[in-house]
Scaffold this motif. Structure first.
Motif, PDB file in Angstrom:
ATOM      1  N   ASP A 143       0.504  -0.919   0.105  1.00 48.41           N
ATOM      2  CA  ASP A 143       0.261   0.275  -0.108  1.00 48.41           C
ATOM      3  C   ASP A 143       0.595   1.322  -0.169  1.00 48.41           C
ATOM      4  O   ASP A 143       0.282   2.293  -0.433  1.00 48.41           O
ATOM      5  CB  ASP A 143      -1.335   0.006   0.986  1.00 48.41           C
ATOM      6  CG  ASP A 143      -1.922  -1.313   1.332  1.00 48.41           C
ATOM      7  OD1 ASP A 143      -1.902  -1.439  -0.115  1.00 48.41           O
ATOM      8  OD2 ASP A 143      -2.176  -1.168   2.200  1.00 48.41           O
ATOM      9  N   ALA A 144       2.169   1.072   0.562  1.00 48.94           N
ATOM     10  CA  ALA A 144       3.191   2.496   0.962  1.00 48.94           C
ATOM     11  C   ALA A 144       3.258   2.954  -1.030  1.00 48.94           C
ATOM     12  O   ALA A 144       3.632   3.399  -1.076  1.00 48.94           O
ATOM     13  CB  ALA A 144       3.703   2.004   1.866  1.00 48.94           C
ATOM     14  N   THR A 147       0.511   4.193  -3.066  1.00 49.21           N
ATOM     15  CA  THR A 147       0.610   5.618  -1.897  1.00 49.21           C
ATOM     16  C   THR A 147       1.783   6.336  -2.937  1.00 49.21           C
ATOM     17  O   THR A 147       1.554   7.469  -3.467  1.00 49.21           O
ATOM     18  CB  THR A 147       0.119   5.456  -0.178  1.00 49.21           C
ATOM     19  OG1 THR A 147      -0.336   4.942  -0.404  1.00 49.21           O
ATOM     20  CG2 THR A 147       0.151   7.079  -0.603  1.00 49.21           C
ATOM     21  N   ARG A 150       1.103   7.142  -6.459  1.00 48.15           N
ATOM     22  CA  ARG A 150       0.267   7.949  -6.387  1.00 48.15           C
ATOM     23  C   ARG A 150       0.601   9.441  -6.462  1.00 48.15           C
ATOM     24  O   ARG A 150       0.673  10.405  -7.186  1.00 48.15           O
ATOM     25  CB  ARG A 150      -0.912   7.697  -6.208  1.00 48.15           C
ATOM     26  CG  ARG A 150      -1.755   6.808  -5.897  1.00 48.15           C
ATOM     27  CD  ARG A 150      -3.417   6.484  -5.029  1.00 48.15           C
ATOM     28  NE  ARG A 150      -3.756   4.844  -6.250  1.00 48.15           N
ATOM     29  CZ  ARG A 150      -4.385   4.233  -4.643  1.00 48.15           C
ATOM     30  NH1 ARG A 150      -4.186   4.508  -3.738  1.00 48.15           N
ATOM     31  NH2 ARG A 150      -5.177   3.261  -5.748  1.00 48.15           N
ATOM     32  N   VAL A 151       1.176   9.424  -5.322  1.00 50.47           N
ATOM     33  CA  VAL A 151       2.121  11.354  -5.837  1.00 50.47           C
ATOM     34  C   VAL A 151       2.790  11.140  -6.232  1.00 50.47           C
ATOM     35  O   VAL A 151       2.994  12.697  -6.296  1.00 50.47           O
ATOM     36  CB  VAL A 151       2.523  11.605  -4.359  1.00 50.47           C
ATOM     37  CG1 VAL A 151       2.885  12.212  -3.505  1.00 50.47           C
ATOM     38  CG2 VAL A 151       1.457  11.028  -3.015  1.00 50.47           C
TER      39      VAL A 151
END
Length: 506
Positions: A143-144, A147, A150-151
């Motif tokens: 998940d990290a 994320t 995405r950033v």
């Protein structure tokens, strides 16, 4: 065990191409991807190259990671996404099970649009496909990782938009100052896009004027081919290419940005603005009639009338045309196979009438010079209003508000007025096609130097020609079968006015 590599470049220059036609940077990327796959213990069995393609002007341009088109997703849906054929092919191969992992150099070599990233994330999660990059910027294992991806993609997307905005602003400033944006030079101008090339500018001016006088694009293009004139690419002229050239606002000294005129250019116009507007009106007129087939190759093609199908008062106009299937070219009726006449003898007779008429002392009376005092804007507005009214009449007929007779009567009046406006607009911007011949020391020499499309305009301006059935038997050309009715100020009192070899009737 069956990993897929993806490499791409966003900016490729011709000097970067190797002998195989691939960018040297792409070759370097592929090697790094394969080497990193070996370090990971992956077997990279295929590398998809998002190579750049040659554009229409011959220059190499990159596949955009930012511009959007409608694409088909792996689940069958069609959505707006960035146009990345190689990226979409990679997703399809992964979704089909043909490959079980994706490896790239860097995050921004794979995605720069958030929607593209989400498509990749969905695919990776659904099919449990590992995604890795050489630099470590793209990894979707946790998940990290997702994320962070995405950033980073959001930041890259903002950078792309900022760059696009700066480029657009720079191009607008460039356009405002008249600087050329690059690519193949426009016809009529030198490589800088500002300096006029006189030989080509003369063709633009001549073609624009002849078009407004009434010649067709195909006939003008045929004349240019006969003169061995070629386009910027060195190709023979065709009607479509000529249309594109004549519709360029830069010909009238106007700057265009994103399809709209934004001001006057720093170079002198090749054609007057009103002449260009007339060209625009003719070539973009809704419902404009375009004659099918090839351009006329003979003086009387689709110009002379059949004397059997056409009454003496010219109320029925069935044109004759030329069929070249015979050993000797001949004019034949456009509807039936009667009235076969030799092209050579008929045209010689008609040309003799033209030259005799233009050699008279009162020939100047036939020509009215262009009238710049005509209110062109008002005439254009009236023509537009007539077109809109005719469309409304058609709708009224469909709704049963008017009957067929009312529609036909109103349509006839509207089209008659449109023809009058067309004539007035033409007279406002160009001289008569007769002008080069009036007052010439050697009318025949000037006539012989005119292209066929111009000669046809002269005939159309001066006369109506009907080919009549012959009343005598035997072979040989019968001049009495060619009836010429004069236009302009010299009309016969009867229904016809036949030119004879001894001179022009008064």
């Amino acid at each position: 065990m069956n990993a897929l590599g993806l490499v791409r470049l966003s900016d490729l220059r011709e000097v970067d191409l190797n002998e195989a036609g691939l960018g040297r940077g792409l070759v370097d990327q592929e090697q790094r991807v394969r080497d990193h796959g070996t370090q990971l213990g992956w077997n990279v069995t295929r590398v998809i190259v998002e190579n750049d393609v040659a554009s229409a002007d011959g220059k190499v341009r990159g596949v955009s990671a930012f511009k959007r088109r409608k694409v088909k997703l792996p689940d069958g849906r069609s959505e707006w996404r960035t146009f990345r054929p190689a990226f979409r092919e990679s997703l399809a191969l992964l979704a089909s099970g043909a490959h079980d992992g994706l490896l790239a150099l860097d995050l921004d070599r794979v995605v720069r649009d958030p929607r593209d990233l989400e498509d990749l994330i969905d695919l990776a999660e659904q099919f449990k496909i590992p995604v890795e990059s050489v630099t470590g910027s793209l990894r979707l294992a946790t998940d990290a990782d997702i994320t962070m991806a995405r950033v980073m993609v959001a930041m890259a997307n903002k950078s792309s938009r900022d760059t696009a905005r700066r480029v657009a602003a720079a191009r607008e400033r460039q356009a405002m100052t008249g600087r050329y944006g690059g690519g193949r030079r426009p016809y009529g101008f030198e490589e800088d896009g500002r300096t006029i090339r006189p030989s080509e500018a003369a063709i633009i001016a001549e073609s624009s004027q002849r078009l407004v006088q009434g010649a067709s694009l195909r006939s003008i293009a045929l004349d240019l081919r006969r003169r061995k004139s070629v386009t910027v690419a060195g190709a023979p002229w065709r009607a479509e290419g000529l249309r594109e050239v004549l519709l360029r606002a830069r010909n009238a000294g106007r700057i265009v940005y994103r399809g709209e005129e934004i001001g006057d250019a720093p170079w002198a116009p090749i054609v007057p603005l009103e002449l260009f507007r007339a060209v625009q009106r003719i070539l973009t007129e809704p419902g404009r009639v375009i004659n099918p087939g090839a351009a006329p190759k003979w003086l009387g093609s689709r110009l002379y009338l059949c004397g059997i199908c056409t009454r003496e008062d010219l109320s029925v106009r069935t044109t004759c045309h030329v069929r070249v299937g015979a050993r000797v070219p001949a004019y034949r009726c456009g509807e039936y196979a009667h009235l076969v006449r030799s092209v050579k003898h008929t045209d010689e007779y008609v040309v003799g009438a033209v030259l005799a008429r233009l050699a008279r002392e009162d020939a100047a009376d036939l020509v009215a010079p262009a009238n710049p005092e005509v209110d062109v804007a008002a005439l254009r507005a009236e023509a537009k209003a007539i077109r809109e009214n005719l469309n409304e009449l058609a709708a009224d007929k469909a709704l049963g508000l008017i009957d067929r007779g009312q529609l036909l009567a109103a349509t006839t009046k509207g089209k008659e007025r449109q023809a009058e406006i067309e004539s007035q607009l033409q007279a406002a911007v160009v001289d008569s096609p007769l002008s080069p011949l009036i007052g010439a020391d050697d009318v025949k020499a000037v006539w012989d130097g005119l292209p066929l499309s111009h000669q046809r305009l002269v005939v159309k301006e001066l006369m109506t020609v009907r080919i009549l059935p012959s009343g005598r038997k035997g072979r040989g050309f019968d001049p009495s079968t060619v009836e010429i009715t004069w236009r302009q100020t010299h009309h016969h009192q009867g229904t016809s006015n036949v030119y004879r070899s001894e001179g022009i009737p008064s």
